[in-house]
Design a protein around this motif. Sequence first.
Motif, PDB file in Angstrom:
ATOM      1  N   LYS A  75       0.830  -1.213   0.000  1.00  0.00           N
ATOM      2  CA  LYS A  75       0.000   0.000   0.000  1.00  0.00           C
ATOM      3  C   LYS A  75       0.864   1.263   0.000  1.00  0.00           C
ATOM      4  O   LYS A  75       0.578   2.216  -0.743  1.00  0.00           O
ATOM      5  CB  LYS A  75      -0.926  -0.006   1.226  1.00  0.00           C
ATOM      6  CG  LYS A  75      -2.068  -1.000   1.128  1.00  0.00           C
ATOM      7  CD  LYS A  75      -3.057  -0.845   2.273  1.00  0.00           C
ATOM      8  CE  LYS A  75      -2.451  -1.258   3.604  1.00  0.00           C
ATOM      9  NZ  LYS A  75      -3.444  -1.199   4.716  1.00  0.00           N
TER      10      LYS A  75
ATOM     11  N   SER B 257       1.132   4.145  -2.958  1.00  0.00           N
ATOM     12  CA  SER B 257       0.844   5.509  -2.524  1.00  0.00           C
ATOM     13  C   SER B 257       2.001   6.445  -2.863  1.00  0.00           C
ATOM     14  O   SER B 257       1.794   7.559  -3.377  1.00  0.00           O
ATOM     15  CB  SER B 257       0.570   5.527  -1.016  1.00  0.00           C
ATOM     16  OG  SER B 257       0.350   6.840  -0.554  1.00  0.00           O
TER      17      SER B 257
ATOM     18  N   LYS C 181       2.630   7.654  -6.695  1.00  0.00           N
ATOM     19  CA  LYS C 181       1.868   8.757  -7.277  1.00  0.00           C
ATOM     20  C   LYS C 181       2.667  10.058  -7.295  1.00  0.00           C
ATOM     21  O   LYS C 181       2.397  10.945  -8.122  1.00  0.00           O
ATOM     22  CB  LYS C 181       0.569   8.952  -6.506  1.00  0.00           C
ATOM     23  CG  LYS C 181      -0.373   7.753  -6.606  1.00  0.00           C
ATOM     24  CD  LYS C 181      -1.615   7.924  -5.739  1.00  0.00           C
ATOM     25  CE  LYS C 181      -2.521   6.694  -5.841  1.00  0.00           C
ATOM     26  NZ  LYS C 181      -3.722   6.809  -4.970  1.00  0.00           N
TER      27      LYS C 181
ATOM     28  N   GLU D 176      -8.000  -6.388  -0.298  1.00  0.00           N
ATOM     29  CA  GLU D 176      -7.565  -4.997  -0.208  1.00  0.00           C
ATOM     30  C   GLU D 176      -6.514  -4.687  -1.268  1.00  0.00           C
ATOM     31  O   GLU D 176      -6.538  -3.628  -1.900  1.00  0.00           O
ATOM     32  CB  GLU D 176      -7.005  -4.716   1.193  1.00  0.00           C
ATOM     33  CG  GLU D 176      -6.629  -3.259   1.403  1.00  0.00           C
ATOM     34  CD  GLU D 176      -6.089  -2.989   2.793  1.00  0.00           C
ATOM     35  OE1 GLU D 176      -6.015  -1.805   3.169  1.00  0.00           O
ATOM     36  OE2 GLU D 176      -5.737  -3.962   3.509  1.00  0.00           O
TER      37      GLU D 176
ATOM     38  N   SER E  45      -8.077  -4.225  -4.624  1.00  0.00           N
ATOM     39  CA  SER E  45      -8.733  -2.929  -4.675  1.00  0.00           C
ATOM     40  C   SER E  45      -7.721  -1.804  -4.878  1.00  0.00           C
ATOM     41  O   SER E  45      -7.931  -0.900  -5.701  1.00  0.00           O
ATOM     42  CB  SER E  45      -9.531  -2.697  -3.388  1.00  0.00           C
ATOM     43  OG  SER E  45     -10.116  -1.421  -3.378  1.00  0.00           O
ATOM     44  N   VAL E  46      -6.605  -1.848  -4.141  1.00  0.00           N
ATOM     45  CA  VAL E  46      -5.567  -0.814  -4.246  1.00  0.00           C
ATOM     46  C   VAL E  46      -4.983  -0.778  -5.660  1.00  0.00           C
ATOM     47  O   VAL E  46      -4.823   0.301  -6.265  1.00  0.00           O
ATOM     48  CB  VAL E  46      -4.452  -1.069  -3.203  1.00  0.00           C
ATOM     49  CG1 VAL E  46      -3.227  -0.209  -3.503  1.00  0.00           C
ATOM     50  CG2 VAL E  46      -4.947  -0.791  -1.799  1.00  0.00           C
TER      51      VAL E  46
ATOM     52  N   GLU F 217      -6.267  -2.087  -8.524  1.00  0.00           N
ATOM     53  CA  GLU F 217      -7.260  -1.716  -9.531  1.00  0.00           C
ATOM     54  C   GLU F 217      -7.537  -0.211  -9.490  1.00  0.00           C
ATOM     55  O   GLU F 217      -7.692   0.448 -10.538  1.00  0.00           O
ATOM     56  CB  GLU F 217      -8.558  -2.502  -9.308  1.00  0.00           C
ATOM     57  CG  GLU F 217      -8.431  -3.998  -9.557  1.00  0.00           C
ATOM     58  CD  GLU F 217      -8.364  -4.355 -11.028  1.00  0.00           C
ATOM     59  OE1 GLU F 217      -7.839  -3.547 -11.836  1.00  0.00           O
ATOM     60  OE2 GLU F 217      -8.812  -5.446 -11.389  1.00  0.00           O
ATOM     61  N   ASP F 218      -7.593   0.362  -8.301  1.00  0.00           N
ATOM     62  CA  ASP F 218      -7.799   1.807  -8.183  1.00  0.00           C
ATOM     63  C   ASP F 218      -6.622   2.572  -8.777  1.00  0.00           C
ATOM     64  O   ASP F 218      -6.807   3.611  -9.436  1.00  0.00           O
ATOM     65  CB  ASP F 218      -7.994   2.210  -6.718  1.00  0.00           C
ATOM     66  CG  ASP F 218      -9.341   1.744  -6.177  1.00  0.00           C
ATOM     67  OD1 ASP F 218     -10.219   1.383  -6.988  1.00  0.00           O
ATOM     68  OD2 ASP F 218      -9.504   1.715  -4.933  1.00  0.00           O
ATOM     69  N   PHE F 219      -5.415   2.081  -8.532  1.00  0.00           N
ATOM     70  CA  PHE F 219      -4.216   2.751  -9.048  1.00  0.00           C
ATOM     71  C   PHE F 219      -4.240   2.789 -10.575  1.00  0.00           C
ATOM     72  O   PHE F 219      -3.861   3.797 -11.191  1.00  0.00           O
ATOM     73  CB  PHE F 219      -2.969   2.044  -8.539  1.00  0.00           C
ATOM     74  CG  PHE F 219      -1.677   2.683  -8.959  1.00  0.00           C
ATOM     75  CD1 PHE F 219      -1.141   3.731  -8.231  1.00  0.00           C
ATOM     76  CD2 PHE F 219      -0.997   2.246 -10.088  1.00  0.00           C
ATOM     77  CE1 PHE F 219       0.050   4.334  -8.625  1.00  0.00           C
ATOM     78  CE2 PHE F 219       0.193   2.833 -10.485  1.00  0.00           C
ATOM     79  CZ  PHE F 219       0.720   3.889  -9.751  1.00  0.00           C
TER      80      PHE F 219
ATOM     81  N   GLU G  32      -6.948   2.536 -12.365  1.00  0.00           N
ATOM     82  CA  GLU G  32      -8.251   3.047 -12.794  1.00  0.00           C
ATOM     83  C   GLU G  32      -9.084   1.966 -13.479  1.00  0.00           C
ATOM     84  O   GLU G  32      -9.758   2.215 -14.488  1.00  0.00           O
ATOM     85  CB  GLU G  32      -8.063   4.253 -13.724  1.00  0.00           C
ATOM     86  CG  GLU G  32      -7.327   5.404 -13.048  1.00  0.00           C
ATOM     87  CD  GLU G  32      -7.087   6.572 -13.987  1.00  0.00           C
ATOM     88  OE1 GLU G  32      -7.257   6.381 -15.220  1.00  0.00           O
ATOM     89  OE2 GLU G  32      -6.743   7.664 -13.507  1.00  0.00           O
ATOM     90  N   ASN G  33      -8.962   0.724 -12.935  1.00  0.00           N
ATOM     91  CA  ASN G  33      -9.775  -0.397 -13.425  1.00  0.00           C
ATOM     92  C   ASN G  33      -9.686  -0.562 -14.948  1.00  0.00           C
ATOM     93  O   ASN G  33     -10.687  -0.695 -15.653  1.00  0.00           O
ATOM     94  CB  ASN G  33     -11.241  -0.211 -13.023  1.00  0.00           C
ATOM     95  CG  ASN G  33     -11.431  -0.260 -11.512  1.00  0.00           C
ATOM     96  OD1 ASN G  33     -11.042  -1.233 -10.871  1.00  0.00           O
ATOM     97  ND2 ASN G  33     -12.010   0.784 -10.945  1.00  0.00           N
TER      98      ASN G  33
END
Length: 934
Positions: free
Chosen positions: A185, A189, A192, A242, A245-246, A248-250, A252-253
Amino acid sequence: MNMITFFIVGLVVHVVFFFSIFDIYFTSPLVHGMTPQHMPLPPPAKRLVLFVADGLRADSLFKPDVNGAISAPYVRSIMEEKGSWGVSHTRVPTESRPGHVALIAGFYEDVSAVAKGWKENPVEFDSVFNESRHAWCWGSPDILPMFAKGASGDHIYTQMYSAEDQDFAATDASKLDTWVFDKVKAFFSSAKGNETLLSRLHGEHLVFFLHLLGIDTNGHAHRPLSRECMKNIELVDAGVEEMVSVIEDFYENDGRTAFVFTSDHGMTNWGSHGAGHPSETLTPLVAWGAGVQAAQKVTSQKFDDQFLKEWNLENLKRVDVNQADIAPLMSSLIGVPIPINSVGVLPLQYLDNTELFKAESMYANSIQILEQFKVKMAQKKETTFSFLFTPYHLLTESNQLDFVRQARSLIQHGKYNETISLCNTMISEAMQGLSYYHTYDRFFLGTSVVLGFMGWTSYVILVILKTHASLRKPHSLRDPIVAQSLGRVFLCVGVMITLFLLLQASPWTYYIYCLLPVPVWYSVFKEFGTLADLMSSAPSLPLIKCFGYFVVVILGIELLVVSFFHRAVLTLGLVMLSGWPIISQLYTQAKVRSLSWVLGCLFLSTFPLMPVVGREPNMHLVTCAGGLTLLSSACFLWLSRRHTPLQWRDSHLYIAQMIHVALCAYVLASTHSSLKLKQGLPIFNQIVSWTTLVSSFVVPLLSSTHLFQRLLSISLSLVTTYLLLSTGYEALFPPMLCWLMFVWINIEQEAMTAQGVSAKLELSRIDFSENIDITKIRQLSLDDIRRSYFFVFFIITAFFGTGNIASINSFDPASVYCFLTVFNPFVMGGLMMWKILIPFVIVMCTFETIQVSTQLSSRSLFLIVLVISDMMALHFFFLVQDYGSWLDIGTSISHYVIVMSMTIFLMVLSLMSHVLTSKRIYFGRRRKHALYME
């Protein structure tokens, strides 16, 4: 040849025989110089995320509990809705490094990695990580470095916790997995705000590897079915959700991420792994995301096992794979070349893509394996005379060209199913061809080693007859002309062999294996006179008795060979040995000792029937072993004092040792109680344990060197250490073995009387420190063959009595918890090896005593032991195999190594036992007093 020269030559010969199997059977199968095979079509995924839950077995993930609850609800939802699933079948040894090598590199670990504890790469190899553009890895320092080392470039990045964090006594080992999830994570983070890293992360051919060790550590500490382990599985499941999710979000799916969740090995109910139990070899595989086939409903499935019903997954399509097949699957998903050393076959049922893509992928897979075959064939062709070279008939160069043309033609005409079938056939033939060239020189080298074996054994038998038997003085070849001619013949043979190997550019080790039989057999033929003298002495020998001994020894050797495969045979052997006093009629003159011998053999015979692994720790049995040791020591001490009065110093030493036994029994129980309460390893217990281990080498040297008293001190010291390394019934083994060895020493004295030896030594008067009167050393007799066989039998019993091979293979860290709880394979392995050595030392000290008490040269008995062990070694040489499961391979290696090491090993133990029995440490004034008394 004097004694020192003989032992040096014998040592060299046995070292050569020992290492020969690694050149004959276990040279590395890996070859280099192949061209990576690129797939021409675009891959479905730009990146792959690999989750490896170390130590997670299939049923722990798939099977609902008694209430129908699932331990990993997120992964279960993936199986039911988004992805494909199945069982990944691992190979033995089911250990972390071999499992990860198979997963990520696609081949099964090279045997030579065992010698390095799976810590270093014996041969550099390719992997999915190496073929990727960038790979980021988080997890254990035992796994991650081996994939970064040797990689081309610096594109593999690792982040590891410290080795000290891998503590079996930790309150909650799941923190290792939490650490990985937190670092991942933090990594995304921080990316970015890092333009360079962000650019790399948006490239193609990326791999993210999360090594999750918590389940394995908790499984060892608390057992895999424990609440702690099941909670850890739930934590991993939530962590995987989790992480998905992290990531896929990074991204943008974008739908270009593939996920693979699996395990390197499973674990038995008792918290160990390494062997071939289904709980260790059946691991889960779940894949989903870009390019992966979605869940498929079915009405019925055919599998040999009954797991589908237990797991409540009968209607969800299951696709099983071999563990090495996962590497080509991952390569195909992200479009990188399959690792060049991979032997995995792409599992097409996991792919959700066009038939063309599948056909092209299988074609690349087959060419990748064919490339290995071509390199292997070229290497062998270069080192073999053209007229002697025999190519693999199913895959000649013309056949290879035909396959390539036919496969490309089928793809061009859209016959994709036929292409896939043809590629599968090619892969199968190429794998057989790899095995053919890998074993090409085996028969030639094996024949050379067998000739050396037979020659050496024949020479040792001649030495026994020449120097230690009651024959007429033998003569060597009496005619110098014949001796010179014999020398020239063997010299010519040696030169011819050397030229043959030189012209073939053979490795230097081949010269040793092929030339060794020449001087050995020359030495045998030089002793032709010994055989002639034996033949002339034959009429005066008890031929029927000699033949009887020969038959019994051969049958006895075969019994020992079978016992390596079936430990229960040792029970049969001990029952048969219990009848020796009756057969030899010793019971008529020593009824009490004969009864003790029978009872000792029968009690000891129960141990080979006990389970090797799978037993739950039982501290009550260990405590009973301590009490039995104290009781037998008190009786032994009382009996010995009747014959040899104890000095003040010695009596206090024995009392202190007996108190120490009780202390160690308490320390063991206290340690396991503390760990059960999750309070860690008490520092006092750790200090006592290490002090006991170190002092076990020194304390016996402080005691009297009189036979009974020194043996008591040695037994107490060794048994005390053994207690600290025990978890159950095996703690009773050394006290029982000591009892039987004590009876053996006594009953051999009665056997000497039965043989009519008048100068029998009184045991109570034997002092190990006194020099042996060489004039009283006697010649060998037929009964000494029995003594040597008994010794070999008890050595094998000492090794297999509690199943040490399987105990190491399925190592239970609970055995060393009194010493350390932080994972350290070398320290833990060393402690386990010393535990194995303790019964050996007990038998060796007994044999040393019997040699002294029966007035026999130690070299005489050792030569007979040498012949027996070499006959067993030759037997096992033919049983060594490099095919089948790792369990079969490892077992065949270990059997040969054990017997081949026996002679070398016993030489070292003989020296140790001599020091333990005969040397004494004095301090200050007591040393002066002892010198004065002398």
